[in-house]
Design a protein around this motif. Structure first.
Motif, PDB file in Angstrom:
ATOM      1  N   LEU A  41       0.840  -1.184   0.000  1.00 26.04           N
ATOM      2  CA  LEU A  41       0.000   0.000   0.000  1.00 26.04           C
ATOM      3  C   LEU A  41       0.885   1.248   0.000  1.00 26.04           C
ATOM      4  O   LEU A  41       2.021   1.201   0.476  1.00 26.04           O
ATOM      5  N   PRO A  42       0.390   2.369  -0.474  1.00 27.06           N
ATOM      6  CA  PRO A  42       1.117   3.617  -0.238  1.00 27.06           C
ATOM      7  C   PRO A  42       1.240   3.837   1.271  1.00 27.06           C
ATOM      8  O   PRO A  42       0.330   3.479   2.039  1.00 27.06           O
ATOM      9  N   ILE A  43       2.331   4.406   1.686  1.00 23.72           N
ATOM     10  CA  ILE A  43       2.566   4.593   3.125  1.00 23.72           C
ATOM     11  C   ILE A  43       1.416   5.359   3.783  1.00 23.72           C
ATOM     12  O   ILE A  43       1.005   5.043   4.899  1.00 23.72           O
ATOM     13  N   GLY A  47      -1.763   1.943   8.496  1.00 19.84           N
ATOM     14  CA  GLY A  47      -2.296   2.470   9.743  1.00 19.84           C
ATOM     15  C   GLY A  47      -1.727   1.886  11.019  1.00 19.84           C
ATOM     16  O   GLY A  47      -2.385   1.911  12.049  1.00 19.84           O
ATOM     17  N   PHE A  48      -0.522   1.369  10.994  1.00 20.24           N
ATOM     18  CA  PHE A  48       0.049   0.760  12.196  1.00 20.24           C
ATOM     19  C   PHE A  48       0.623   1.810  13.147  1.00 20.24           C
ATOM     20  O   PHE A  48       0.889   2.948  12.763  1.00 20.24           O
ATOM     21  N   ALA A  49       0.799   1.413  14.392  1.00 17.32           N
ATOM     22  CA  ALA A  49       1.407   2.275  15.413  1.00 17.32           C
ATOM     23  C   ALA A  49       2.449   1.455  16.161  1.00 17.32           C
ATOM     24  O   ALA A  49       2.112   0.520  16.885  1.00 17.32           O
ATOM     25  N   ARG A 142      -0.293  -5.572  11.354  1.00 20.84           N
ATOM     26  CA  ARG A 142      -0.857  -4.517  10.512  1.00 20.84           C
ATOM     27  C   ARG A 142       0.209  -3.937   9.583  1.00 20.84           C
ATOM     28  O   ARG A 142      -0.059  -3.658   8.418  1.00 20.84           O
ATOM     29  N   ALA A 143       1.409  -3.765  10.110  1.00 18.76           N
ATOM     30  CA  ALA A 143       2.503  -3.258   9.270  1.00 18.76           C
ATOM     31  C   ALA A 143       2.827  -4.251   8.160  1.00 18.76           C
ATOM     32  O   ALA A 143       2.962  -3.865   6.982  1.00 18.76           O
ATOM     33  N   VAL A 144       2.963  -5.500   8.511  1.00 16.43           N
ATOM     34  CA  VAL A 144       3.280  -6.544   7.525  1.00 16.43           C
ATOM     35  C   VAL A 144       2.201  -6.595   6.447  1.00 16.43           C
ATOM     36  O   VAL A 144       2.503  -6.692   5.248  1.00 16.43           O
ATOM     37  N   ALA A 145       0.934  -6.500   6.845  1.00 12.20           N
ATOM     38  CA  ALA A 145      -0.162  -6.539   5.873  1.00 12.20           C
ATOM     39  C   ALA A 145      -0.096  -5.345   4.924  1.00 12.20           C
ATOM     40  O   ALA A 145      -0.327  -5.483   3.722  1.00 12.20           O
ATOM     41  N   GLY A 146       0.218  -4.163   5.446  1.00 10.70           N
ATOM     42  CA  GLY A 146       0.305  -2.985   4.606  1.00 10.70           C
ATOM     43  C   GLY A 146       1.417  -3.073   3.577  1.00 10.70           C
ATOM     44  O   GLY A 146       1.270  -2.586   2.448  1.00 10.70           O
ATOM     45  N   HIS A 164      10.238 -15.017   7.118  1.00 14.08           N
ATOM     46  CA  HIS A 164       9.706 -13.703   6.792  1.00 14.08           C
ATOM     47  C   HIS A 164      10.184 -13.242   5.414  1.00 14.08           C
ATOM     48  O   HIS A 164      11.173 -13.734   4.882  1.00 14.08           O
ATOM     49  N   THR A 165       9.468 -12.289   4.860  1.00 13.62           N
ATOM     50  CA  THR A 165       9.865 -11.660   3.609  1.00 13.62           C
ATOM     51  C   THR A 165      11.231 -11.015   3.802  1.00 13.62           C
ATOM     52  O   THR A 165      11.467 -10.329   4.796  1.00 13.62           O
ATOM     53  N   ALA A 166      12.109 -11.237   2.848  1.00 19.86           N
ATOM     54  CA  ALA A 166      13.495 -10.787   3.018  1.00 19.86           C
ATOM     55  C   ALA A 166      13.897  -9.657   2.086  1.00 19.86           C
ATOM     56  O   ALA A 166      15.064  -9.307   2.028  1.00 19.86           O
ATOM     57  N   GLY A 167      12.966  -9.074   1.360  1.00 17.49           N
ATOM     58  CA  GLY A 167      13.313  -7.958   0.489  1.00 17.49           C
ATOM     59  C   GLY A 167      13.348  -6.637   1.239  1.00 17.49           C
ATOM     60  O   GLY A 167      12.760  -6.493   2.311  1.00 17.49           O
ATOM     61  N   VAL A 168      14.051  -5.669   0.673  1.00 19.33           N
ATOM     62  CA  VAL A 168      14.113  -4.307   1.219  1.00 19.33           C
ATOM     63  C   VAL A 168      13.167  -3.441   0.392  1.00 19.33           C
ATOM     64  O   VAL A 168      13.336  -3.323  -0.826  1.00 19.33           O
ATOM     65  N   PHE A 169      12.174  -2.851   1.046  1.00 17.68           N
ATOM     66  CA  PHE A 169      11.142  -2.078   0.362  1.00 17.68           C
ATOM     67  C   PHE A 169      11.570  -0.619   0.210  1.00 17.68           C
ATOM     68  O   PHE A 169      12.075  -0.011   1.157  1.00 17.68           O
ATOM     69  N   LEU A 170      11.315  -0.062  -0.966  1.00 13.60           N
ATOM     70  CA  LEU A 170      11.637   1.334  -1.228  1.00 13.60           C
ATOM     71  C   LEU A 170      10.364   2.102  -1.594  1.00 13.60           C
ATOM     72  O   LEU A 170       9.572   1.644  -2.429  1.00 13.60           O
ATOM     73  N   PHE A 171      10.192   3.258  -0.962  1.00 16.03           N
ATOM     74  CA  PHE A 171       9.043   4.123  -1.219  1.00 16.03           C
ATOM     75  C   PHE A 171       9.525   5.525  -1.549  1.00 16.03           C
ATOM     76  O   PHE A 171      10.519   6.000  -1.002  1.00 16.03           O
TER      77      PHE A 171
END
Length: 199
Positions: A41-43, A47-49, A142-146, A164-171
């Motif tokens: 999802l877009p950051i 909705g995580f805290a 919630r963070a993982v789902a997003g 766990h997913t091992a990629g590095v996400f870039l936004f």
């Protein structure tokens, strides 16, 4: 013929495993896009805290305005996590002052063991610009789902480990997903991906 079938079979099994772990969503040399349902999802829509390793509350909205590089892992991880955090530290070093413009975060998938202090002690081994995040399991989920990532607690020898997913996400700075850096991706391809989100 049998050799060809064996090679094809192994290739198919490897491909399925890479997809399951989220490593094959975007290939460094390929241009194929994953289905939209698999994209993070877009950051701004997450909705995580969570709490960072300095004890400060963190919400995804805090990241808007700066590009973000995020990685999921856990401090008891024997190889993938320390290797990736070392890679990230190297990338940040090579980026020089531009790296200061990034939100660089390590989100634990093992909040049961990875308290704020444990994360602080662990991250002292890597670039100080990497921020660790932990919190209640429901918020980690919630963070993982997003991010459209995944994790699983796996029993092992009277204890447990985490897959766990091992990629590095870039936004991008506006929160839109840009790309993923695969585990062990060559620096020649990883750094240009990061530089693109900094432009």
């Amino acid at each position: 013929m049998r050799r060809r079938q064996l090679i094809l079979g192994l290739g198919g099994a490897s491909g399925a495993l890479a997809f399951t772990l989220g490593l094959g969503w975007l290939q460094s040399r390929g241009r194929a896009q994953p289905p939209a349902a698999l994209l993070p999802l877009p950051i701004g829509e997450m909705g995580f805290a969570l709490t960072n390793h300095r004890g400060e509350p963190v919400r995804p909205a805090d990241w808007i305005g700066r590009p973000t590089m995020a990685f999921f892992g856990f401090t008891w991880c024997p190889d993938v996590c320390p290797t990736t955090l070392s890679d990230i530290s190297g990338w940040l070093d090579e980026l020089g002052p531009d790296a200061d413009r990034l939100n660089t975060v390590f989100i634990t998938v093992d909040p049961e063991r990875d308290t704020q202090q444990v994360l602080a002690d662990y991250l002292a081994n890597f670039d100080p610009r990497i921020t660790g995040l932990t919190g209640p399991l429901a918020e980690v989920e919630r963070a993982v789902a997003g991010f459209r990532a995944r994790f699983e607690k796996v029993p092992r020898d009277g204890d447990y480990t985490m897959d766990h997913t091992a990629g590095v996400f870039l936004f991008r700075a506006d929160g839109r997903f840009a790309s993923i850096i695969d585990y062990h991706e060559d620096r020649r391809f990883a750094l240009p991906k990061i530089r693109r989100v900094l432009t």
